[in-house]
Scaffold this active site. Sequence first.
Site, PDB file in Angstrom:
ATOM      1  CB  CYS A  71      -0.899  -0.005   1.231  1.00  0.00           C
ATOM      2  SG  CYS A  71      -1.791   1.530   1.504  1.00  0.00           S
ATOM      3  CE1 TYR A 125      -5.290   2.079  -4.946  1.00  0.00           C
ATOM      4  CE2 TYR A 125      -3.876   4.019  -4.971  1.00  0.00           C
ATOM      5  CZ  TYR A 125      -4.110   2.710  -4.585  1.00  0.00           C
ATOM      6  OH  TYR A 125      -3.170   2.032  -3.843  1.00  0.00           O
TER       7      TYR A 125
END
Length: 324
Positions: A63, A195
């Site tokens: 992440c 994203y």
Amino acid sequence: MGKLIDGVWRDVWYDTDKTGGEFQRSAQDFRDWITPDGTPSSNGGKGYPAEANRYHLYVSYACPWANRALFFRKLKGLEDLIDVSVVHPEMLSEGWEFRTDFPGATGDTVYGVPFLRDIYLRAEPKMTGRVTVPILWDLKTEAVVSNESADIIRMFNSAFDGITGNTDDYYPDAHRTRIYEINARVYDTVNNGVYKAGFATSQDAYDKAVLALFDSLDWLEGILAENRYLVGDTCTEADWRLFSTLVRFDLVYHTHFKCNRNYLRDYPNLWAYTRELYQWPGIADEVHFDHFVRHYHYSHDMVNPNRIIPINPVLDWMAPHGRG
């Protein structure tokens, strides 16, 4: 990427139908703060005192948001003060798991629970919200101090200086206005922009996100043609926030998220700059390419339904960067 609803786990993805196919990131719910003496912060959150071995960091190496917390833990010499638990890179129907059958995945070294949601539920048994990393956990009161990485890196930047003696400042007063300006655009169009492109479920949403992304990469390339770092000759949090996305770009976002107008390595200044930050003392130790390649391509079956892991290019991250 499921969520808790009144303390019960639900394997549900983001609802893009109501947003015209646009991915919208949820705000983080835990926004307290560590300060040198525990006084409340200016953001109104509860204050926690800076103490050695009181706090624990839950992260994923995959992440980028968690990764920047690890960068600041390294930059500020906090490894001996704040321990870390690392989740497995695969995020499947149970969300982040503490499995240990992947190199670098540690399991939960504090409580030995199987799922990251168990940490949230320990603090909030009826929690409703996304189960995300990083989590900055208070071992003393068994509470989530923060799950907002932007706040965590600011805490790490200064709260523990009196204990470590490390006074390196990545958020200096003289540059805060410019840092804010750069962070705002980089977050919206680059950090979160990849994203928004990758998780778009309509052509219009994808086009909007990907065009804004590459417009910003062109803008950043121009800044770095004139400056060593984003605000001049001083390396700041703006650089590390950007780096966490750039270091993943060619291996993940270019292909998996269809951010494929250019590779990062097509930008001479951005590519050299990213290598410089990668070569910063200790930073390469926090970059686990195997975790983020595995995570993105294996976890997002709505993007990659057959879970094929790409071969990917071999990049020379240690090549001289020439930005001295």
